[in-house]
Design a protein around this motif. Structure first.
Motif, PDB file in Angstrom:
ATOM      1  N   THR A  37       0.671  -1.250   0.004  1.00  0.00           N
ATOM      2  CA  THR A  37      -0.008   0.019  -0.067  1.00  0.00           C
ATOM      3  C   THR A  37       0.835   1.322   0.054  1.00  0.00           C
ATOM      4  OG1 THR A  37      -1.757  -1.018   1.201  1.00  0.00           O
ATOM      5  CG2 THR A  37      -1.912   1.212   1.267  1.00  0.00           C
ATOM      6  N   VAL A  38       1.883   1.199   0.771  1.00  0.00           N
ATOM      7  CA  VAL A  38       3.053   2.466   0.872  1.00  0.00           C
ATOM      8  C   VAL A  38       3.601   2.564  -0.424  1.00  0.00           C
ATOM      9  CG1 VAL A  38       4.948   3.274   1.641  1.00  0.00           C
ATOM     10  CG2 VAL A  38       3.308   2.199   3.361  1.00  0.00           C
ATOM     11  N   ALA A  39       3.793   1.362  -1.090  1.00  0.00           N
ATOM     12  CA  ALA A  39       4.556   1.604  -2.553  1.00  0.00           C
ATOM     13  C   ALA A  39       3.741   2.252  -3.511  1.00  0.00           C
ATOM     14  CB  ALA A  39       5.091   0.321  -2.715  1.00  0.00           C
ATOM     15  N   ILE A  40       2.350   1.835  -3.404  1.00  0.00           N
ATOM     16  CA  ILE A  40       1.467   2.479  -4.441  1.00  0.00           C
ATOM     17  C   ILE A  40       1.227   3.883  -4.292  1.00  0.00           C
ATOM     18  CG2 ILE A  40      -0.874   2.144  -5.073  1.00  0.00           C
ATOM     19  CD1 ILE A  40      -0.885  -1.108  -4.683  1.00  0.00           C
ATOM     20  N   ALA A  41       0.963   4.237  -2.963  1.00  0.00           N
ATOM     21  CA  ALA A  41       0.944   5.530  -2.534  1.00  0.00           C
ATOM     22  C   ALA A  41       1.873   6.429  -3.141  1.00  0.00           C
ATOM     23  CB  ALA A  41       0.620   5.475  -1.038  1.00  0.00           C
ATOM     24  N   GLN A  42       2.950   6.000  -2.929  1.00  0.00           N
ATOM     25  CA  GLN A  42       4.345   6.771  -3.621  1.00  0.00           C
ATOM     26  C   GLN A  42       4.531   6.813  -4.886  1.00  0.00           C
ATOM     27  OE1 GLN A  42       7.562   4.864  -1.230  1.00  0.00           O
ATOM     28  NE2 GLN A  42       7.318   5.950   0.599  1.00  0.00           N
ATOM     29  N   SER A  43       3.795   6.035  -5.568  1.00  0.00           N
ATOM     30  CA  SER A  43       3.999   5.995  -6.945  1.00  0.00           C
ATOM     31  C   SER A  43       2.716   6.817  -7.726  1.00  0.00           C
ATOM     32  CB  SER A  43       3.799   4.467  -7.548  1.00  0.00           C
ATOM     33  OG  SER A  43       3.728   4.687  -9.000  1.00  0.00           O
ATOM     34  N   LYS A 102      -0.754  10.678 -16.301  1.00  0.00           N
ATOM     35  CA  LYS A 102      -0.403   9.438 -16.986  1.00  0.00           C
ATOM     36  C   LYS A 102      -1.539   9.204 -17.746  1.00  0.00           C
ATOM     37  CE  LYS A 102       1.792   5.059 -16.249  1.00  0.00           C
ATOM     38  NZ  LYS A 102       2.259   4.275 -15.160  1.00  0.00           N
ATOM     39  N   LEU A 103      -1.289   9.181 -19.175  1.00  0.00           N
ATOM     40  CA  LEU A 103      -2.299   8.863 -20.191  1.00  0.00           C
ATOM     41  C   LEU A 103      -2.240   7.303 -20.575  1.00  0.00           C
ATOM     42  CD1 LEU A 103      -1.685  11.876 -22.591  1.00  0.00           C
ATOM     43  CD2 LEU A 103      -3.028  11.759 -20.936  1.00  0.00           C
ATOM     44  N   GLN A 151       9.675  11.149 -13.298  1.00  0.00           N
ATOM     45  CA  GLN A 151      10.959  11.582 -12.648  1.00  0.00           C
ATOM     46  C   GLN A 151      12.078  10.506 -12.621  1.00  0.00           C
ATOM     47  OE1 GLN A 151       9.559  13.110  -8.856  1.00  0.00           O
ATOM     48  NE2 GLN A 151      10.014  15.310  -9.575  1.00  0.00           N
ATOM     49  N   SER A 152      11.480   9.176 -12.356  1.00  0.00           N
ATOM     50  CA  SER A 152      12.312   8.006 -12.260  1.00  0.00           C
ATOM     51  C   SER A 152      12.916   7.423 -13.807  1.00  0.00           C
ATOM     52  CB  SER A 152      11.681   6.617 -11.741  1.00  0.00           C
ATOM     53  OG  SER A 152      10.479   6.424 -12.577  1.00  0.00           O
ATOM     54  N   LEU A 153      12.160   8.076 -14.633  1.00  0.00           N
ATOM     55  CA  LEU A 153      12.528   7.536 -16.012  1.00  0.00           C
ATOM     56  C   LEU A 153      13.627   8.775 -16.608  1.00  0.00           C
ATOM     57  CD1 LEU A 153       9.202   6.694 -17.686  1.00  0.00           C
ATOM     58  CD2 LEU A 153      10.930   5.266 -17.310  1.00  0.00           C
ATOM     59  N   LEU A 154      13.561   9.858 -16.147  1.00  0.00           N
ATOM     60  CA  LEU A 154      14.244  10.952 -16.705  1.00  0.00           C
ATOM     61  C   LEU A 154      15.609  11.132 -15.804  1.00  0.00           C
ATOM     62  CD1 LEU A 154      11.455  13.659 -17.357  1.00  0.00           C
ATOM     63  CD2 LEU A 154      12.826  12.274 -19.051  1.00  0.00           C
TER      64      LEU A 154
END
Length: 202
Positions: free
Chosen positions: A14-20, A128-129, A27-30
């Protein structure tokens, strides 16, 4: 014990989903990109989706503010900055326009690439599209564009779409994209060829 482990896993998930969020994903891609090089095809569409212009060329970028954008067809031109000066070379006109480059200038459609990834949340609202596409809308009114959409393939930028205030969309399709190459700084400097007029702050 199994129930406790399951509960812990659910909390962590749940925490991981909330942070994503869309902006954190982008940002993680760039953020890992320190340089890039690619060929591109630019196609401009009218508001009614009719193709009105196209061009091909190549681009190079190196953090923090080194950028080279070269159009090869139909009319050759070059836009390049070393982080201090910006050269715009029109080959057909045999003219170079030179101006000072300032990192704090008004955001452009490529600011999401040129700026530090941490500035995304300052300059843009990000949606996000699709699984690999994100829409960036300037937080402040911008005379140059309405929004920009960037799509990735295998964590490489593949498509950039820029919508302007006339309803026209410029689509940049990238090929042979390579990230984090060793690109010489000399690629981002420019010396006007003999006989070419220089206008501006040389």
């Amino acid at each position: 014990m199994k129930k406790i482990v399951l509960l812990v896993l659910m909390v962590v998930s749940t925490v991981a989903i909330a942070q994503s969020t869309p902006i954190s994903e982008l940002q993680s891609l760039l953020a890992p990109i320190s340089s890039m090089q690619a060929n591109f095809k630019q196609t401009v569409y009218s508001e009614s989706k009719i193709e009105i212009q196209s061009a091909t060329g190549n681009m190079e970028y190196k953090k923090p503010n080194l950028f080279r954008w070269q159009i090869e067809t139909p009319e050759a031109s070059l836009l390049v900055t070393d982080g201090h000066k910006l050269w715009n070379y029109d080959v057909a006109l045999e003219q170079v326009t030179v101006q000072r480059y300032t990192a704090d200038k008004q955001i452009s459609p490529l600011s999401f690439i040129l700026d530090d990834a941490s500035k995304l949340s300052v300059n843009f609202v990000v949606l996000k599209l699709a699984d690999s596409c994100y829409q960036l809308t300037p937080k402040q009114d911008n005379p140059n564009f309405v929004n920009v959409v960037v799509c990735f393939h295998s964590k490489l930028i593949s498509i950039v779409k820029v919508l302007d205030h006339l309803g026209q969309t410029s689509v940049f399709a990238f090929s042979n994209m390579q990230n984090n190459l060793q690109i010489a700084d000399s690629r981002f400097s420019f010396k006007a060829p003999a006989g070419v007029d220089v206008v501006g702050d040389e």
